[in-house]
Structures are given as structure tokens and as C-alpha cells.
Motif scaffolding. Structure first.
Motif, PDB file in Angstrom:
ATOM      1  N   THR A 116       1.053  -1.304  -0.066  1.00  0.00           N
ATOM      2  CA  THR A 116      -0.056   0.124  -0.152  1.00  0.00           C
ATOM      3  C   THR A 116       0.905   1.066   0.000  1.00  0.00           C
ATOM      4  N   PRO A 117       0.322   2.446  -0.413  1.00  0.00           N
ATOM      5  CA  PRO A 117       1.007   3.598  -0.409  1.00  0.00           C
ATOM      6  C   PRO A 117       1.422   3.973   1.097  1.00  0.00           C
ATOM      7  N   LEU A 118       0.857   3.371   2.014  1.00  0.00           N
ATOM      8  CA  LEU A 118       0.887   3.826   3.531  1.00  0.00           C
ATOM      9  C   LEU A 118       2.222   3.090   4.004  1.00  0.00           C
ATOM     10  N   ALA A 119       2.743   1.882   3.347  1.00  0.00           N
ATOM     11  CA  ALA A 119       3.538   0.919   3.958  1.00  0.00           C
ATOM     12  C   ALA A 119       4.991   1.527   4.326  1.00  0.00           C
ATOM     13  N   ASP A 120       5.423   2.472   3.726  1.00  0.00           N
ATOM     14  CA  ASP A 120       6.698   3.088   3.923  1.00  0.00           C
ATOM     15  C   ASP A 120       6.799   4.121   5.028  1.00  0.00           C
ATOM     16  N   ARG A 121       5.453   4.582   5.592  1.00  0.00           N
ATOM     17  CA  ARG A 121       5.372   5.712   6.455  1.00  0.00           C
ATOM     18  C   ARG A 121       4.550   5.206   7.522  1.00  0.00           C
ATOM     19  N   ALA A 122       4.488   3.847   8.141  1.00  0.00           N
ATOM     20  CA  ALA A 122       3.754   3.356   9.040  1.00  0.00           C
ATOM     21  C   ALA A 122       4.252   3.154  10.251  1.00  0.00           C
ATOM     22  N   GLY A 123       5.472   3.733  10.664  1.00  0.00           N
ATOM     23  CA  GLY A 123       5.956   3.508  11.752  1.00  0.00           C
ATOM     24  C   GLY A 123       6.364   1.979  12.378  1.00  0.00           C
ATOM     25  N   LEU A 124       5.651   1.626  13.220  1.00  0.00           N
ATOM     26  CA  LEU A 124       6.138  -0.051  13.710  1.00  0.00           C
ATOM     27  C   LEU A 124       5.938  -0.908  12.531  1.00  0.00           C
ATOM     28  N   VAL A 125       4.711  -0.688  11.730  1.00  0.00           N
ATOM     29  CA  VAL A 125       4.496  -1.388  10.811  1.00  0.00           C
ATOM     30  C   VAL A 125       5.625  -1.566   9.892  1.00  0.00           C
ATOM     31  N   THR A 126       6.013  -0.482   9.492  1.00  0.00           N
ATOM     32  CA  THR A 126       7.168  -0.346   8.379  1.00  0.00           C
ATOM     33  C   THR A 126       8.410  -1.204   8.734  1.00  0.00           C
ATOM     34  N   ALA A 127       8.835  -0.894  10.173  1.00  0.00           N
ATOM     35  CA  ALA A 127       9.829  -1.694  10.884  1.00  0.00           C
ATOM     36  C   ALA A 127       9.537  -3.254  10.773  1.00  0.00           C
ATOM     37  N   THR A 128       8.316  -3.635  11.034  1.00  0.00           N
ATOM     38  CA  THR A 128       8.041  -4.905  11.012  1.00  0.00           C
ATOM     39  C   THR A 128       8.060  -5.594   9.550  1.00  0.00           C
ATOM     40  N   LEU A 129       7.618  -4.885   8.761  1.00  0.00           N
ATOM     41  CA  LEU A 129       7.776  -5.310   7.575  1.00  0.00           C
ATOM     42  C   LEU A 129       9.114  -5.665   6.641  1.00  0.00           C
ATOM     43  N   ALA A 130       9.935  -4.701   7.379  1.00  0.00           N
ATOM     44  CA  ALA A 130      11.488  -4.857   7.014  1.00  0.00           C
ATOM     45  C   ALA A 130      11.984  -6.018   7.573  1.00  0.00           C
ATOM     46  N   VAL A 131      11.673  -6.518   8.656  1.00  0.00           N
ATOM     47  CA  VAL A 131      11.833  -7.786   9.086  1.00  0.00           C
ATOM     48  C   VAL A 131      11.411  -8.986   8.263  1.00  0.00           C
ATOM     49  N   ASP A 132      10.342  -8.756   7.775  1.00  0.00           N
ATOM     50  CA  ASP A 132      10.045  -9.898   6.628  1.00  0.00           C
ATOM     51  C   ASP A 132      10.983  -9.928   5.593  1.00  0.00           C
ATOM     52  N   ASP A 133      11.245  -8.948   5.105  1.00  0.00           N
ATOM     53  CA  ASP A 133      12.222  -8.597   3.949  1.00  0.00           C
ATOM     54  C   ASP A 133      13.551  -9.538   4.239  1.00  0.00           C
ATOM     55  N   LEU A 134      13.947  -8.917   5.438  1.00  0.00           N
ATOM     56  CA  LEU A 134      15.384  -9.543   5.852  1.00  0.00           C
ATOM     57  C   LEU A 134      15.260 -11.125   6.002  1.00  0.00           C
ATOM     58  N   ILE A 135      14.365 -11.809   6.571  1.00  0.00           N
ATOM     59  CA  ILE A 135      14.082 -13.119   6.463  1.00  0.00           C
ATOM     60  C   ILE A 135      14.114 -13.899   5.427  1.00  0.00           C
ATOM     61  N   ALA A 136      13.111 -13.050   4.338  1.00  0.00           N
ATOM     62  CA  ALA A 136      12.766 -13.732   3.243  1.00  0.00           C
ATOM     63  C   ALA A 136      14.090 -13.747   2.349  1.00  0.00           C
ATOM     64  N   GLY A 137      14.959 -12.628   2.685  1.00  0.00           N
ATOM     65  CA  GLY A 137      16.238 -12.859   2.000  1.00  0.00           C
ATOM     66  C   GLY A 137      17.248 -13.941   2.009  1.00  0.00           C
ATOM     67  N   THR A 138      17.214 -14.567   3.158  1.00  0.00           N
ATOM     68  CA  THR A 138      17.890 -15.841   3.513  1.00  0.00           C
ATOM     69  C   THR A 138      17.677 -16.897   2.618  1.00  0.00           C
ATOM     70  N   GLY A 139      16.446 -16.913   2.135  1.00  0.00           N
ATOM     71  CA  GLY A 139      16.326 -18.097   0.954  1.00  0.00           C
ATOM     72  C   GLY A 139      15.267 -19.130   1.620  1.00  0.00           C
ATOM     73  N   VAL A 140      14.917 -18.803   3.123  1.00  0.00           N
ATOM     74  CA  VAL A 140      14.051 -20.078   3.804  1.00  0.00           C
ATOM     75  C   VAL A 140      12.577 -19.862   3.081  1.00  0.00           C
ATOM     76  N   ALA A 141      12.047 -20.720   3.317  1.00  0.00           N
ATOM     77  CA  ALA A 141      10.523 -20.489   3.059  1.00  0.00           C
ATOM     78  C   ALA A 141       9.984 -19.996   4.266  1.00  0.00           C
ATOM     79  N   TYR A 142       9.152 -18.885   3.869  1.00  0.00           N
ATOM     80  CA  TYR A 142       8.801 -17.863   4.898  1.00  0.00           C
ATOM     81  C   TYR A 142       7.321 -17.565   4.835  1.00  0.00           C
ATOM     82  N   ARG A 143       6.489 -17.513   5.847  1.00  0.00           N
ATOM     83  CA  ARG A 143       5.197 -16.835   5.778  1.00  0.00           C
ATOM     84  C   ARG A 143       5.370 -16.027   6.877  1.00  0.00           C
TER      85      ARG A 143
END
Length: 301
Positions: A116-143
Motif C-alpha cells: 500500500t502507499p502507506l507501508a513506507d510511512r507506517a512507523g512500527l508496521v514499516t519496521a515489521t515489514l522490513a523484518v519480513d524482507d530480511l528473513i525472506a532474503g535468507t532463502g528460507v521458506a517464509y510465511r
């Protein structure tokens, strides 16, 4: 081997009993990472392997992830640190341990709003979504369990509800949004951890059974508690001042405010509720089972 981080937290304390019930029949062993093993439920004693320490500690994770097939990953909020340090910084040691031990599957606790257009300015949610990207970047299957706000947030207001018949938030009083019980998030996590036929990366929304506004919440609480409850809207500036007054880190407090602003602008509204994304616990049921006993007790603590 399934590893559970934060097993005594809001979600973990529901997840662990579900896995204790189902994992043996599935031939799964359980391991938990916990700072204080004394806080584990009696039912877990002798039935789970315990790794004592913080799951921010690389040495602890090295022990915990050895031989693991799946991990439940949850970052505990730390209001004393800026969100980037508190979420991404906390998770970075896990990235190395996941890779080093060849962990196949990870289930994480995340938030709605990605894409969403709000995802990069949503404070704690933005920080949480960044964690998803970090974990996904390891190549592990991630949900990523993509959640709205929790019913359980209202427990922070139970003294005010008991003494004044008032709860506060920053949402418009008639804005309907999804809300969810943490027990339903635990159920979704347990299903994913036990049936690891999934691959790749993705999100699993857990939306609760219906959208509710603050005024809806007040009406249901009034019915379930047998006493009048009303909603008082707080401004974002008032919220920020209160958070700073409680001693929170200034960047963390600002991130809470940014998250609240984004939610009021529709951050959580982008996912349709379907049979796959809905969860069963109604707010009325949660009030009867959780909030009412808390409000009627001498203290919420």
C-alpha cells in the motif's frame, strides 16, 4: 524439530499449548527459547527442550536452531530503542543462524499494509515489514502472519474501563477496521508449523471475523460487561506526549504515532476477508472470556 521463540508472550502462550497437543502425533519435537524457564506452563515441563536466554543473542540462537526444521519467530517490542534497532537489529543474528543450520521454514508475526502507499510511512508496521524482507532474503521458506491490531490491546485500558467506563485510541469513532484475537494468530501459526508443505515466501492475513469501529467496540463492551463503556478519541499529539511522558524512546514514540496515523488512513483495509483470511473469535466472545474477568478483577496487572 520446531523452535518457538517468545513462548510465554501474548501469542506464544497460546501457540505452545496447541503444539504440545498436536506435535507428538505428527512426530514433531519442540524446543523453546525463553529468558526465564520458570514462566513456562506446567504442561510443557519435560515435554519441550529449553534453551535459556534471549533470541537476540547469536550464541543462544546457534544452540536453538541446531537441527531445527521450522522456527516461529517473534520480535518483542522494545520501547527503549528506535524501531529499526528494535526490529531489524534484533533479527540480524537470526539470519546467520537460519542459514548456518539450514532451517527450512520460518513463520513470523507481521502486519497488514504491504504494497500500500502507506507501508513506507507506517512507523512500527514499516519496521515489521522490513523484518519480513530480511528473513525472506535468507532463502528460507517464509510465511508472515499479516495481522491487524489485537483485541488484547484493550487490556492496557482495563483500569480505565473499570474505573471510568472509558477507552481511548486515535481512530475516527466510526472507522471500521479488522481486529483479531491473539489466540487465532496462534492457531494460524500452529497450522503452518505442523504442515510445512508450503514453499517460497508470502503472507497469511489473519483478519478476525468482522470489521469493527471504536463505537462498535464500545457497544459490545457495554453489552458484555453490563456497564456503560464509551470511546474517547485522542489526538496524535496527545498520544505522542503521553508516550514520551511514560519514558519511551522518542523515535519509538514517533513510530507508534505514525502507525496510528496510517491505520486511520486505511492501512489495514487492503485485504479482503474470505474464508481463508477470516478467523473465528468474535469480539463479543473475547470480551466475555478475557476482558470481562480482567475488568472485574481488582487489578489488570
Amino acid at each position: 524439530m520446531i523452535v518457538i521463540t517468545a513462548p510465554t508472550g501474548n501469542i506464544g502462550r497460546h501457540l505452545l499449548p496447541r503444539l504440545l497437543e498436536s506435535a507428538p502425533a505428527a512426530g514433531e519435537e519442540l524446543r523453546v527459547v525463553v529468558r526465564d524457564p520458570a514462566r513456562l506452563p506446567d504442561a510443557a515441563r519435560g515435554r519441550v527442550e529449553v534453551v535459556t536466554g534471549s533470541h537476540a543473542d547469536a550464541a543462544v540462537l546457534d544452540r536453538a536452531f541446531a537441527g531445527a526444521d521450522a522456527v516461529f519467530w517473534l520480535v518483542p517490542p522494545d520501547a527503549s530503542r528506535p524501531p529499526r534497532d528494535g526490529w531489524s537489529g534484533f533479527t540480524r543474528p537470526a539470519l546467520k543462524a537460519l542459514t548456518a543450520h539450514g532451517v527450512g521454514h520460518v513463520v513470523g508475526v507481521s502486519a497488514l499494509g504491504r504494497g500500500t502507499p502507506l507501508a513506507d510511512r507506517a512507523g512500527l508496521v514499516t519496521a515489521t515489514l522490513a523484518v519480513d524482507d530480511l528473513i525472506a532474503g535468507t532463502g528460507v521458506a517464509y510465511r508472515a502472519l499479516a495481522n491487524p491490531s489485537f483485541f488484547e490491546n484493550l487490556l492496557e485500558e482495563c483500569d480505565s474501563i473499570r474505573e471510568k467506563g472509558v477507552f481511548t485510541d486515535t481512530l475516527d469513532a466510526d472507522r471500521k477496521v479488522p481486529l483479531v484475537a491473539v489466540a487465532d494468530i496462534a492457531d494460524a501459526a500452529a497450522r503452518l508449523l505442523l504442515d510445512r508443505s508450503w514453499t517460497g515466501n508470502g503472507s497469511v492475513p489473519v483478519l478476525g471475523p468482522q470489521d469493527l469501529s471504536p463505537d462498535d467496540l464500545a457497544r459490545v463492551m457495554t453489552e458484555q460487561l453490563g456497564r456503560p463503556v464509551r470511546y474517547v478519541r485522542q489526538s496524535l499529539d496527545e498520544l505522542y506526549g503521553d508516550l514520551i511522558g511514560y519514558g519511551l524512546d522518542e523515535e519509538f514514540a514517533r513510530a507508534v504515532v505514525d502507525m496510528k496515523r496510517a491505520k486511520d488512513e486505511g492501512l489495514d483495509a487492503g485485504v479482503a476477508r474470505t474464508a481463508a483470511t477470516a478467523s473465528p473469535t468474535t469480539f463479543a466472545h473475547w470480551c466475555a472470556e478475557v476482558l470481562r474477568p480482567a475488568v472485574l478483577s481488582p487489578s489488570c496487572s
